[in-house]
Structures are given as structure tokens and as C-alpha cells.
Design an enzyme around this catalytic site. Sequence first.
Site, short mmCIF file in Angstrom:
data_model
loop_
_atom_site.label_atom_id
_atom_site.label_comp_id
_atom_site.label_asym_id
_atom_site.label_seq_id
_atom_site.Cartn_x
_atom_site.Cartn_y
_atom_site.Cartn_z
N GLY A 12 0.83 -1.21 0.00
CA GLY A 12 0.00 0.00 0.00
C GLY A 12 0.86 1.26 0.00
CB SER A 14 0.13 3.63 -4.53
OG SER A 14 -1.03 3.10 -3.90
NE ARG A 15 -4.97 5.21 -2.96
CZ ARG A 15 -5.91 5.03 -2.02
NH1 ARG A 15 -6.31 6.02 -1.26
NH2 ARG A 15 -6.46 3.83 -1.84
CG ASN A 61 -6.49 -8.01 -3.51
OD1 ASN A 61 -6.22 -7.95 -2.31
ND2 ASN A 61 -7.72 -7.96 -3.97
CG ASN A 88 1.07 1.57 4.77
OD1 ASN A 88 0.77 2.29 5.71
ND2 ASN A 88 0.64 1.82 3.53
CB SER A 144 -5.20 1.38 13.91
OG SER A 144 -6.12 2.38 14.27
CE1 TYR A 157 -8.13 0.10 9.68
CE2 TYR A 157 -8.48 0.98 11.88
CZ TYR A 157 -7.74 0.94 10.72
OH TYR A 157 -6.62 1.73 10.58
CE LYS A 161 -4.90 -1.46 10.61
NZ LYS A 161 -3.79 -1.58 9.65
#
Length: 251
Positions: A12, A14-15, A61, A88, A144, A157, A161
Site C-alpha cells: 500500500g 502508493s498513497r 491484491n 502498511n 492503529s 478494523y 489491528k
Amino acid sequence: MNFTGKRVLITGGSRGIGKATAQAFAEAGARVAINFNSNKVAATDAINSLTGEGHFAVRANISHPEAVERMVEAVAGEMGGIDILVNNAGVFIPHPIAEVSYQAWQEAWQQTLDTNLTGAANVTYCVAQQMIEQGGGRIVFVSSRGAFRGEPTHPAYGASKAGMNALAQSLAQALAPHNIFIGTLAPGFVETDMTTEHLQGESGDAIRSQIPNGKVAQPKEMAHCILFLASEQAAYTTGCVLDANGGSYLR
Ligand code: NAP
């Protein structure tokens, strides 16, 4: 921090936090492979934003085990090994229990755990084989604050985490004898695409009011912590979970 010659894979990348981390590693002299899932334009932009040479993007993916295996083989083949892995990539899918259908509930759990937890575990498995063979490495998990504080509208989520923290700690013990050290970062709110919607209007004001200095973190601030955890000098922190939430949740 100096990472000259280090070979880094960021899932991840790219952003958001992953992109800022790629930029920080490249500035510190590393060669970076950025993994992304669907947004090729963002991945290309991210690669073009890096200083130095030899960086590249790889689509996979991470919720698909075979894709993970192919990605790690391709990255290790291209760079001749992997010194640092940053787990990430993640998704943040709303599924408030009192509002969603049973089917939507199941889909959110499946996608969240497959990406955030099992995906990270599978990338780590494949990269760890490379690191064991080459005699060592560093792995950073991006977890997180929600693992500790709760995620009332995104329970899968929070669970993913919390699972990630336990995974990272177990592997820190299993892999230290192989000279592989592991750190986990637990950010609070960070200004990225993932949180844009939440940071607007009244919900944004409510979020900022929970942070003592009233500021949401920038991705660069998380990148700095990730580089610290991946540094040679931080080896003895292995197994730690580093809170980076501006004092909004102290445990
Ligand atoms: P973001 O801006 O939404 O970017 C997510 C990145 O993950 C993108 O590069 C995306 O690639 C990639 N990705 C998503 N699903 C993937 C999959 N199945 N396979 C491979 N790549 C995948 O996210 P962010 O805010 O930077 O968050 C990064 C990490 O920090 C996440 O693990 C998140 O849980 C954690 N975190 C974020 C915050 C926050 O406030 N932002 C707070 C605490 C923790 P594509 O664009 O190609 O899909």
C-alpha cells in the site's frame, strides 16, 4: 537516518502513509518497491515522486495468497533480496452493527481480515523466508490506535489491528533468533484518503477536539516513526507497539 543500499518493500505504498514512507526511505538512500492494489495512476505518481533510482511499483491484491507469493518473488528477484518490509496496506470499511445487514456485516469482516490481518501475515511469511536466508531484516507493521480504543462503527478494523499487534509480537519472538526485528506503529487519525470524509464538518471537529494540540497527523510524521522502527539502532525495541496519536489515547 541512513538507509543507503537498503532494499525496502512497502505494501500500500502508493498513497497516504505508505507513499510518505516510500519518499522518506528514498530520501534516506534506500531502493523502494511500492505495492498497490487498484490505483495504477497513484502508484506511478508515487514512484515518480521518489528521489534516487531503481524504485518500482508492483501490483498485487494482498488478500490473495498466490498474488502475495508472486509479488514477493518478483520484488526479491528484481532487488536481489529484501532488507525491510513495511506492512502498511489496509482497508477501513464501515459496518455499524445496528445498521447493516447480516450479509454486509460478513462481507466487511471477510474483506477487512483478509487484507489487514491475513494479508499482512502472508506477506510477512513470504518475506521472512527471504530474510532468514539472507541472514536478517526489519519488519514494520502499521496498526492503529483503534486496536486499543475500539472502533464502534468499524469493529472488524479494530479487531484486525488488535490481531496484527499480537501477530507482530509473536513473530518478534519467533524471528529475533534469525536477526529479524519487528516494530509496530499505532497511529491515531492521519490526514489521508482513508480519513478525508471523517475529517470534514462536525465529525472532523469532534476528532480534532480529542487531540490535545487539536491537530490531525500528517503522513510524513508517521513515516518518520516507521523509519525509526526499521533502523538498525532500534533492534532492541523488537516486539514494541509505538503509539503515535498526539496524546489522544494514552494507555
Ligand atoms: P490510504 O490512503 O487509504 O491508502 C491505502 C493503501 O493501501 C493504498 O496504497 C492502497 O492501494 C493499498 N491497499 C488497500 N487494499 C489493498 C490490498 N488488498 N492489496 C494491496 N494494497 C492495498 O490509507 P492510509 O490512511 O495511508 O493507511 C495506511 C495504513 O495505516 C493502513 O493500514 C491503515 O489502517 C493505517 N492507519 C491509518 C490511519 C489514518 O488515520 N489514515 C490511522 C491508523 C492506522 P490502491 O490505491 O491501489 O487500492
